[in-house]
Design an enzyme around this catalytic site. Structure first.
Site, PDB file in Angstrom:
ATOM      1  N   LYS A   1      37.772  37.987   9.411  1.00  0.00           N
ATOM      2  CA  LYS A   1      38.957  37.182   9.762  1.00  0.00           C
ATOM      3  C   LYS A   1      40.229  37.977   9.506  1.00  0.00           C
ATOM      4  CE  LYS A   1      40.882  33.896   6.757  1.00  0.00           C
ATOM      5  NZ  LYS A   1      42.322  34.080   6.751  1.00  0.00           N
ATOM      6  N   ASN A   2      40.292  38.638   8.341  1.00  0.00           N
ATOM      7  CA  ASN A   2      41.533  39.318   7.971  1.00  0.00           C
ATOM      8  C   ASN A   2      41.740  40.639   8.706  1.00  0.00           C
ATOM      9  OD1 ASN A   2      42.161  37.186   6.382  1.00  0.00           O
ATOM     10  ND2 ASN A   2      41.663  38.171   4.438  1.00  0.00           N
TER      11      ASN A   2
ATOM     12  N   ARG B   1      49.226  31.476   8.351  1.00  0.00           N
ATOM     13  CA  ARG B   1      49.946  32.487   7.576  1.00  0.00           C
ATOM     14  C   ARG B   1      50.111  33.790   8.372  1.00  0.00           C
ATOM     15  NH1 ARG B   1      53.093  33.821   3.257  1.00  0.00           N
ATOM     16  NH2 ARG B   1      52.744  35.995   2.826  1.00  0.00           N
TER      17      ARG B   1
ATOM     18  N   CYS C   1      47.047  28.729   3.670  1.00  0.00           N
ATOM     19  CA  CYS C   1      46.517  28.005   2.512  1.00  0.00           C
ATOM     20  C   CYS C   1      47.602  27.790   1.470  1.00  0.00           C
ATOM     21  CB  CYS C   1      45.381  28.792   1.877  1.00  0.00           C
ATOM     22  SG  CYS C   1      43.795  28.482   2.637  1.00  0.00           S
TER      23      CYS C   1
ATOM     24  N   ARG D   1      53.703  32.553  -1.967  1.00  0.00           N
ATOM     25  CA  ARG D   1      53.497  33.437  -0.822  1.00  0.00           C
ATOM     26  C   ARG D   1      54.815  33.840  -0.138  1.00  0.00           C
ATOM     27  NH1 ARG D   1      47.917  32.027   2.126  1.00  0.00           N
ATOM     28  NH2 ARG D   1      47.832  34.277   2.142  1.00  0.00           N
ATOM     29  N   PRO D   2      55.703  34.501  -0.890  1.00  0.00           N
ATOM     30  CA  PRO D   2      56.967  34.934  -0.289  1.00  0.00           C
ATOM     31  C   PRO D   2      56.743  36.049   0.729  1.00  0.00           C
ATOM     32  CG  PRO D   2      56.725  35.864  -2.481  1.00  0.00           C
ATOM     33  CD  PRO D   2      55.536  34.966  -2.270  1.00  0.00           C
ATOM     34  N   ILE D   3      57.749  36.318   1.565  1.00  0.00           N
ATOM     35  CA  ILE D   3      57.618  37.427   2.522  1.00  0.00           C
ATOM     36  C   ILE D   3      58.782  38.411   2.370  1.00  0.00           C
ATOM     37  CG2 ILE D   3      56.185  36.225   4.220  1.00  0.00           C
ATOM     38  CD1 ILE D   3      58.723  35.810   5.893  1.00  0.00           C
ATOM     39  N   ASP D   4      59.364  38.430   1.155  1.00  0.00           N
ATOM     40  CA  ASP D   4      60.505  39.322   0.920  1.00  0.00           C
ATOM     41  C   ASP D   4      60.155  40.789   1.160  1.00  0.00           C
ATOM     42  OD1 ASP D   4      58.833  38.743  -1.362  1.00  0.00           O
ATOM     43  OD2 ASP D   4      60.155  40.014  -2.552  1.00  0.00           O
ATOM     44  N   LEU D   5      58.934  41.198   0.815  1.00  0.00           N
ATOM     45  CA  LEU D   5      58.558  42.613   0.999  1.00  0.00           C
ATOM     46  C   LEU D   5      58.491  42.959   2.488  1.00  0.00           C
ATOM     47  CD1 LEU D   5      55.710  42.830  -1.695  1.00  0.00           C
ATOM     48  CD2 LEU D   5      58.050  43.687  -1.898  1.00  0.00           C
TER      49      LEU D   5
ATOM     50  N   ASP E   1      40.094  36.456  -2.741  1.00  0.00           N
ATOM     51  CA  ASP E   1      39.393  35.576  -1.793  1.00  0.00           C
ATOM     52  C   ASP E   1      37.956  35.272  -2.216  1.00  0.00           C
ATOM     53  OD1 ASP E   1      41.619  35.369  -0.258  1.00  0.00           O
ATOM     54  OD2 ASP E   1      40.919  36.635   1.386  1.00  0.00           O
TER      55      ASP E   1
ATOM     56  N   ARG F   1      38.697  27.183   9.037  1.00  0.00           N
ATOM     57  CA  ARG F   1      39.688  28.229   9.343  1.00  0.00           C
ATOM     58  C   ARG F   1      39.097  29.621   9.196  1.00  0.00           C
ATOM     59  NH1 ARG F   1      43.945  28.176   5.424  1.00  0.00           N
ATOM     60  NH2 ARG F   1      44.155  30.190   6.437  1.00  0.00           N
TER      61      ARG F   1
HETATM   62  C1  UD1 Z   1      46.195  38.633   2.617  1.00  0.00           C
HETATM   63  C2  UD1 Z   1      45.034  37.915   3.239  1.00  0.00           C
HETATM   64  C3  UD1 Z   1      44.552  36.827   2.330  1.00  0.00           C
HETATM   65  C4  UD1 Z   1      44.217  37.394   1.004  1.00  0.00           C
HETATM   66  C5  UD1 Z   1      45.354  38.248   0.469  1.00  0.00           C
HETATM   67  C6  UD1 Z   1      44.990  39.020  -0.784  1.00  0.00           C
HETATM   68  C7  UD1 Z   1      45.294  37.997   5.646  1.00  0.00           C
HETATM   69  C8  UD1 Z   1      45.611  37.208   6.843  1.00  0.00           C
HETATM   70  N1  UD1 Z   1      45.457  37.332   4.486  1.00  0.00           N
HETATM   71  O1  UD1 Z   1      47.227  37.707   2.399  1.00  0.00           O
HETATM   72  O2  UD1 Z   1      43.425  36.209   2.895  1.00  0.00           O
HETATM   73  O3  UD1 Z   1      43.993  36.323   0.110  1.00  0.00           O
HETATM   74  O4  UD1 Z   1      45.770  39.205   1.419  1.00  0.00           O
HETATM   75  O5  UD1 Z   1      43.933  39.889  -0.521  1.00  0.00           O
HETATM   76  O6  UD1 Z   1      44.907  39.151   5.691  1.00  0.00           O
HETATM   77  N2  UD1 Z   1      53.953  39.109  -2.111  1.00  0.00           N
HETATM   78  C9  UD1 Z   1      55.298  39.082  -2.386  1.00  0.00           C
HETATM   79  N3  UD1 Z   1      56.181  39.303  -1.367  1.00  0.00           N
HETATM   80  C10 UD1 Z   1      55.750  39.583  -0.093  1.00  0.00           C
HETATM   81  C11 UD1 Z   1      54.365  39.605   0.180  1.00  0.00           C
HETATM   82  C12 UD1 Z   1      53.484  39.370  -0.854  1.00  0.00           C
HETATM   83  O7  UD1 Z   1      55.714  38.833  -3.503  1.00  0.00           O
HETATM   84  O8  UD1 Z   1      56.596  39.792   0.791  1.00  0.00           O
HETATM   85  C13 UD1 Z   1      52.979  38.856  -3.185  1.00  0.00           C
HETATM   86  C14 UD1 Z   1      52.215  37.552  -2.986  1.00  0.00           C
HETATM   87  O9  UD1 Z   1      52.900  36.442  -3.488  1.00  0.00           O
HETATM   88  C15 UD1 Z   1      50.939  37.823  -3.738  1.00  0.00           C
HETATM   89  C16 UD1 Z   1      50.725  39.306  -3.524  1.00  0.00           C
HETATM   90  O10 UD1 Z   1      51.988  39.848  -3.159  1.00  0.00           O
HETATM   91  O11 UD1 Z   1      51.128  37.592  -5.110  1.00  0.00           O
HETATM   92  C17 UD1 Z   1      49.655  39.637  -2.506  1.00  0.00           C
HETATM   93  O12 UD1 Z   1      49.996  39.134  -1.260  1.00  0.00           O
HETATM   94  P1  UD1 Z   1      49.525  39.828   0.088  1.00  0.00           P
HETATM   95  O13 UD1 Z   1      48.653  40.995  -0.196  1.00  0.00           O
HETATM   96  O14 UD1 Z   1      50.755  40.021   0.903  1.00  0.00           O
HETATM   97  O15 UD1 Z   1      48.622  38.726   0.705  1.00  0.00           O
HETATM   98  P2  UD1 Z   1      48.705  38.157   2.152  1.00  0.00           P
HETATM   99  O16 UD1 Z   1      49.022  39.268   3.114  1.00  0.00           O
HETATM  100  O17 UD1 Z   1      49.538  36.927   2.145  1.00  0.00           O
END
Ligand code: UD1
Length: 418
Positions: A22-23, A92, A116, A121-125, A305, A397
């Site tokens: 899926k990922n 997501r 989920c 789950r911020p997207i600042d990065l 996961d 999902r």
């Molecule tokens: C992806 C996977 C998800 C999996 C996760 C961890 C997909 C579609 N989703 O999610 O299934 O559970 O990896 O292996 O591939 N973070 C920030 N700022 C950001 C982005 C992330 O602070 O901009 C933090 C998150 O809050 C979290 C950590 O970084 O604590 C890991 O997140 P990330 O690796 O980005 O996970 P996802 O891409 O959301």
């Protein structure tokens, strides 16, 4: 809403052919609009998240067809750079569309992504990396608007190896002017798969699977037919199911190095594990010892996961276990449900203390997220008596045909449409 009725206590015997990851599939679908040429992704599971991503591509104006397990995308007529909030809130991975849309149209408008409910789950990065590539970003009323005259390669360093941010950067940098060097990249196998897919389209990406990824921008990308890697999380879920229930099960298609730490933990539980030529076999008596400690980490650490499934396993094992969730803040929402089955668990912040009990008993359980839902199913399969798992929308999902695969192994469960 569908539910499972599960009669626990059956041993699991047989072979599981794994679905594509899926990922991996979701970012590949997002990447399909980087080119106007036809893209075919082979052996795509028709899980709800994939159908939602297909709908997003259609909304952009692409033609998306499922046929014989494959999906073909023709985005030559795509012209829309906006994704409706109804779709982004459901998925997501819609956040990856930012990188793809910027490469294709130089602009993107999306609502804050959903997925989920497992933490902030911020997207600042993602957003600060896009800014480094020359993107201007405005955020208002839950919407993100991104635009740029052109994308320029840059040096980017991630403070945390975010999977999604790494993928978004690849998608935005692949046709940028010049070279992008990404330090602190996520190293998950799905990132390596995305690199393979992009390079098959004509991109110049190297280093995926290590901390540093180099992307040399190219002018054009062509069409591609690509078979994604198999789902290591699905593999792990079935291996844990067999560990809990006892029996002998083989999963086919995932190299052991993609779930090395899980295999180590299952051996600690007392299971026998063999792996050869992309096949992993587990033998379990069903009488397990607790893992002393499991701590989720970015790859190659223990995957978040699989945390819920591993917690379910430890509930019915002998001894005590400390489970630490480092990635997401609220990923223990399934714990109150396991307690209904007699599990002895105490959660403090990001840590769960599990005291194993001899056997869980059947109960009516509510699934509240994808992996937590799968964990409840596994616990119910190992429990004494009948359980119901309500609301399968989360499980659907991520797991295609979950019940028929489990039934083939000898599990007693059926889906009831409510
Ligand atoms: C992806 C996977 C998800 C999996 C996760 C961890 C997909 C579609 N989703 O999610 O299934 O559970 O990896 O292996 O591939 N973070 C920030 N700022 C950001 C982005 C992330 O602070 O901009 C933090 C998150 O809050 C979290 C950590 O970084 O604590 C890991 O997140 P990330 O690796 O980005 O996970 P996802 O891409 O959301």
């Amino acid at each position: 809403m569908d539910k499972f009725i599960i009669d626990g206590g059956q041993r699991l015997l047989g072979t599981i052919r794994l679905q594509s990851a899926k990922n991996s599939v979701l970012p590949l679908l997002a990447a399909s609009v980087l080119t106007e040429k036809q893209v075919t992704i082979r052996e795509v599971p028709k899980i709800a998240d994939v159908l939602c991503m297909a709908q997003i591509l259609r909304e952009l104006g692409a033609r998306v067809e499922f046929s014989g397990g494959d999906v073909t995308i023709d985005s030559s007529n795509a012209s829309n750079h906006e994704i409706s909030s109804a779709l982004t809130k459901e998925l997501r991975s819609s956040v990856f569309m930012l990188g793809s849309l910027l490469t294709r149209f130089r602009r993107a408008l999306i609502a804050y992504p959903g997925g989920c409910d497992i933490g902030l789950r911020p997207i600042d990065l993602h957003l600060s990396a896009l800014k480094r590539l020359g993107v201007k970003i405005r955020e208002r009323d839950g919407f993100i608007f991104c635009e740029c005259d052109r994308l320029r390669g840059a040096e980017i360093a991630l403070d945390f190896p975010s999977v999604g941010a790494t993928e978004n950067i690849l998608l935005a940098a692949v046709k940028a002017e010049g070279r992008t060097i990404l330090q602190g990249a996520a190293k998950e196998p799905e990132i390596v798969d995305l690199q393979g897919f992009l390079n098959a389209m004509g991109a110049k990406v190297r280093g995926a699977g290590t901390d540093v990824i180099e992307i040399e921008g190219v002018k054009t990308l062509g069409g591609v037919t690509y078979k994604p890697l198999k789902d290591r999380i699905e593999a792990g879920t079935f291996l844990i199911a067999c560990a809990i229930c006892g029996g002998e099960t083989e999963v086919v298609g995932v190299p052991a190095e993609n779930i090395r730490l899980l295999l180590h933990k299952l051996r600690e539980n007392g299971c026998k594990i063999h792996s050869k030529n992309g096949k992993i076999t587990i033998e379990s008596t069903g009488k397990l010892k607790c893992n002393r400690r499991i701590e989720t980490m970015p790859f190659p650490g223990f995957p978040t996961d699989l945390q819920a499934q591993a917690t379910a396993l430890n509930c019915g094992a002998s001894g005590g276990s400390l489970i630490v969730e480092n990635l997401f803040e609220t990923r223990f929402k399934f714990v109150p449900e396991l307690k209904k089955m007699g599990a002895d668990i105490e959660v403090k912040g990001r840590t769960a203390f599990v005291r194993g009990v001899p056997r869980l008993h059947g109960a009516t359980l509510v699934s509240c997220d994808l992996r937590g839902g799968a964990a409840l199913v596994l616990a119910a399969l190992g429990a004494e008596g009948v359980s119901e798992v309500l609301d399968l929308s989360h499980i659907d999902r991520g797991y295609f045909d979950f019940e028929s695969k489990l039934s083939k192994l000898g599990a007693h469960l059926k889906r009831v449409r409510c």
